[in-house]
Design an enzyme around this catalytic site. Structure first.
Site, PDB file in Angstrom:
ATOM      1  N   ASP A 178      -0.520  -4.541  -3.632  1.00 46.27           N
ATOM      2  CA  ASP A 178      -1.535  -3.484  -3.809  1.00 46.27           C
ATOM      3  C   ASP A 178      -0.906  -2.092  -3.681  1.00 46.27           C
ATOM      4  O   ASP A 178      -1.493  -1.183  -3.101  1.00 46.27           O
ATOM      5  CB  ASP A 178      -2.649  -3.610  -2.757  1.00 46.27           C
ATOM      6  CG  ASP A 178      -3.313  -4.976  -2.764  1.00 46.27           C
ATOM      7  OD1 ASP A 178      -3.250  -5.665  -3.790  1.00 46.27           O
ATOM      8  OD2 ASP A 178      -3.893  -5.348  -1.732  1.00 46.27           O
ATOM      9  N   ASP A 180       0.816  -1.232   0.000  1.00 45.04           N
ATOM     10  CA  ASP A 180       0.000   0.000   0.000  1.00 45.04           C
ATOM     11  C   ASP A 180       0.846   1.277   0.000  1.00 45.04           C
ATOM     12  O   ASP A 180       0.588   2.216   0.756  1.00 45.04           O
ATOM     13  CB  ASP A 180      -0.957   0.018   1.195  1.00 45.04           C
ATOM     14  CG  ASP A 180      -2.082  -0.990   1.069  1.00 45.04           C
ATOM     15  OD1 ASP A 180      -2.059  -1.784   0.116  1.00 45.04           O
ATOM     16  OD2 ASP A 180      -2.978  -1.000   1.915  1.00 45.04           O
ATOM     17  N   ARG A 222      -5.346  -6.627  -8.878  1.00 42.98           N
ATOM     18  CA  ARG A 222      -6.450  -7.475  -8.444  1.00 42.98           C
ATOM     19  C   ARG A 222      -7.602  -6.572  -8.004  1.00 42.98           C
ATOM     20  O   ARG A 222      -7.393  -5.400  -7.646  1.00 42.98           O
ATOM     21  CB  ARG A 222      -6.019  -8.407  -7.306  1.00 42.98           C
ATOM     22  CG  ARG A 222      -5.566  -7.709  -6.035  1.00 42.98           C
ATOM     23  CD  ARG A 222      -5.268  -8.718  -4.942  1.00 42.98           C
ATOM     24  NE  ARG A 222      -4.785  -8.096  -3.717  1.00 42.98           N
ATOM     25  CZ  ARG A 222      -4.675  -8.723  -2.550  1.00 42.98           C
ATOM     26  NH1 ARG A 222      -5.037 -10.000  -2.450  1.00 42.98           N
ATOM     27  NH2 ARG A 222      -4.214  -8.099  -1.484  1.00 42.98           N
TER      28      ARG A 222
END
Length: 525
Positions: free
Chosen positions: A362, A341, A430
Site C-alpha cells: 500500500d 505506506d 487493492r
C-alpha cells in the site's frame, strides 16, 4: 465505464430534481429537499432542530445552508474531542487524540473555506474547489478513525455526533456534486498567487541563489535544521512564496509545514544529495498519520530535488516517508523511500513529476486527487509471506472528486526484488475504501505484476462492485489485461474521453495552476 456512467446518471437525476425544486416553495418543504440527499433522515433532523430559518428557492441556497449546518456540528464534535483529551490514559490514546484534534480542526477550516467561497454574492471559488475542500473535510474524519485501529485503542470519535457529521458532509458533497458535474474546469481563472517573476522561478537554474533562507548541516546557512527554517517561514507577515534552500546532507528530523504556513518551497541540491529521514512507525507507537517523516498541510507547497525517507524498515509496519494534505502542491524530481505506506497522499490536489517512489505494501495510499507523471515506481522486496500492493486509494464517498492517476510512468521491481520476483506476488493496488479509484494510463508495466493486476482486500470481495480501477493503453510485459480481475469495478479503458478524466486537466484541473510553477507537465493524454 459502467460505473462512470452510473455516477453520471446519478448526478443527472440529482440535477433534474434540484432544478425542478427551484420552482417549489420553502420552509415547509425541508423534508422534500432532504429526501434528495444520500442521508435524508440526518438532514431532516438537524435542519428541523436548527435555530436557523430555512427557505430554499435554489439548490445553491440549499448547498450554502447544508455547509453551515455541517460546520456547526463540526464545532460541536471538536469540543467533544477536546474534552476527551483529559481522560487519555496512555501514549497510544494520546497519539490518536492528538491526530483527531488536528484533523477535526482542519475539517472546520475546510468547511469555513467552502462557506466563504460559495457564500459571497460573487463566488470566490469554483464548484471544483468546493468539492475538493468538502472531500478533504470528510477524509479527515475517516483518518481520525483509522488511527484508533492502528494502535488498537477505543474509537472515541465514533460518537453519534461524529457519525452524523460524516453524513452531513456527505450530503453537501452530493448537493455540490450536481453543480460540479456541469462545471467546465478548463474555464477556471489563472491563479493570482504567482507574479510573472515567480512564474519564471522554477525554470531558473539559479533558483537556490534567490532563497529566503538556507539550511546547512555544516552551519554555513541560516539554520542547521529544516524545521527551524520552516518555523521562521511561519512567522512571516505575508504568506507569499518563501524559498528554503536545503543544502546537501542527511537531515535526521521529522518536519511539519503547518496548515497556515502557505507557499513554502523546499529546494534541495538533488535527490541523492539532500535527504530528509526519520524512523517513526506504527510498530514504534505512532499512528500511520503521525509516523510521517514530513507532514505537509500548508497550501501550494513545492518540493524539488529532495529525498524523503522513512527507515523504520519492513518489520515495523506502516511507516510514512511523506504525508501531504497540501492543496495545489507540487513535488518535482523528488524521491520517496520506505516499505509499507511510504507515500500518504492524504487529501487535496497534488502533482508529482519525475519522482521515484519505493515501497512494498500500500505504498502509495490516501484520498487526494493526485497525478503521478513521468515517474518511476519501484517495488521493493517485502517480508516472507507478504505480497506487494502498489496503491491503496481511500475514496469513501461516491461524490468525492479524488483518485490516484499514474500517467506516462514506469512500474518496475527495485534491485532487491528483481532476483526474486517469482517468489512474491505484486499487484497494482487493492481497495482500501468503498469507492477506491485508481487508474494507470499509458505507462510501462514490467512483467513481475500478477496477471490479475489487482488484489482483493484481505481475501474478501469488499468494494469490488463500487470501486473504479482502470487501465488505458499501457505497455510492457505486465500490461496485458487478458487475465485481469473480473470485478464489476474494473475497466479496460478504451475511450480517450474516459481516460482524459484522469489526466492533469481532468482530475486536478492542473492547467489552471501548474503553469505558474514552470514544472513540466502534460495536460491531457
Amino acid at each position: 465505464m459502467a460505473t462512470e456512467v452510473r455516477l453520471l446518471a446519478t448526478l443527472i437525476v440529482f440535477s433534474s430534481i434540484f432544478s425542478f425544486a427551484a420552482s417549489k416553495s420553502t420552509g415547509s418543504n425541508i423534508t422534500w429537499w432532504c429526501n434528495q440527499t444520500p442521508h435524508p433522515s440526518t438532514c431532516n433532523y438537524f435542519m428541523s432542530h436548527s435555530h436557523r430559518h430555512f427557505e430554499f428557492k435554489h439548490r445553491s441556497e440549499f448547498r450554502l445552508l447544508s455547509v453551515q449546518l455541517a460546520l456547526e456540528k463540526a464545532l460541536v464534535a471538536q469540543r467533544q474531542i477536546l474534552r476527551y483529551g483529559q481522560s487519555c490514559e496512555n501514549h497510544h490514546q494520546r497519539a490518536v487524540w492528538a491526530d483527531c484534534l488536528k484533523l477535526h480542526s482542519n475539517t472546520i477550516l475546510q468547511l469555513n473555506r467552502t462557506l466563504k467561497g460559495i457564500g459571497e454574492k460573487r463566488l470566490t471559488c469554483t464548484d471544483f474547489d468546493a468539492q475538493t475542500w468538502l472531500s478533504t473535510a470528510l477524509t479527515n474524519i475517516q483518518t481520525c478513525q483509522t488511527g484508533s485501529s492502528d494502535l488498537n485503542v477505543s474509537d472515541f470519535t465514533m460518537s453519534a455526533m461524529s457519525k452524523n457529521l460524516s453524513k452531513l458532509i456527505s450530503n453537501t458533497l452530493a448537493i455540490n456534486g450536481v453543480l460540479f458535474a456541469t462545471e467546465d474546469n478548463s474555464t477556471q481563472l489563472f491563479p493570482s498567487w504567482f507574479s510573472r517573476h515567480k512564474r519564471r522561478l522554477l525554470q531558473s537554474t539559479s533558483m537556490t541563489a534567490q532563497a529566503n533562507l538556507v539550511v546547512a548541516k555544516d552551519g554555513s546557512g541560516n539554520f542547521r535544521s529544516i524545521q527551524g527554517a520552516i518555523n521562521a517561514a511561519s512567522r512571516r507577515r505575508y504568506k507569499t512564496r518563501f524559498i528554503i534552500h536545503v543544502k546537501s546532507g542527511v537531515y535526521r528530523e521529522n518536519i511539519e509545514v503547518g496548515v497556515n504556513n502557505n507557499n513554502v518551497w523546499l529546494v534541495g541540491d538533488g535527490m541523492r544529495k539532500t535527504i530528509i529521514t526519520g524512523s517513526r512507525s506504527v510498530g514504534g507507537g505512532y499512528t500511520t498519520y503521525s509516523s510521517a517523516t514530513a507532514g505537509i498541510d500548508g497550501l501550494r507547497f513545492v518540493a524539488r530535488d529532495i529525498t524523503f525517507s522513512n527507515t523504520a524498515g519492513p518489520l515495523k509496519g506502516q511507516a510514512v516517508a511523506l504525508r501531504s494534505a497540501s492543496d495545489l502542491s507540487v513535488f518535482y524530481r523528488c524521491s520517496f523511500q520506505g516499505y509499507q505506506d511510504t507515500l500518504f497522499v492524504h487529501s487535496q490536489r497534488q502533482f508529482y513529476r519525475e519522482c521515484y517512489i519505493y515501497g512494498t505494501i500500500d505504498f502509495i495510499f490516501g484520498n487526494a486527487a493526485v497525478v503521478f507523471q513521468n515517474s518511476i515506481i519501484m517495488v521493493r522486496r517485502p517480508l516472507k509471506g507478504q505480497a506487494n500492493m502498489i496503491t491503496a486509494q481511500g475514496r469513501n464517498d461516491p461524490f468525492q472528486n479524488t483518485g490516484i492517476s499514474i500517467h506516462d510512468s514506469r512500474i518496475l521491481p527495485a534491485p532487491d526484488l528483481k532476483p526474486v520476483t517469482g517468489v512474491f506476488e505484486t499487484y497494482l493496488g487493492r481497495p482500501w475504501m468503498q469507492y477506491s479509484r485508481t487508474v494507470v494510463l499509458q505507462s510501462y508495466i514490467d512483467g513481475f505484476i500478477n496477471p490479475a493486476g489487482w488484489s482483493p482486500w484481505l481475501n474478501t470481495n469488499f468494494a469490488q462492485n463500487t470501486l473504479y480501477y482502470g487501465e488505458y493503453k499501457n505497455f510492457g510485459p505486465g500490461s496485458s489485461t487478458k487475465r485481469r480481475v473480473a470485478w464489476k469495478g474494473f475497466h479496460v479503458i478504451t475511450s480517450p474521453y474516459v481516460a482524459s478524466r484522469f489526466t492533469v486537466r481532468g482530475l486536478i484541473a492542473g492547467q489552471s495552476w501548474l503553469p505558474a510553477t514552470k514544472v513540466p507537465f502534460t495536460s491531457g493524454l
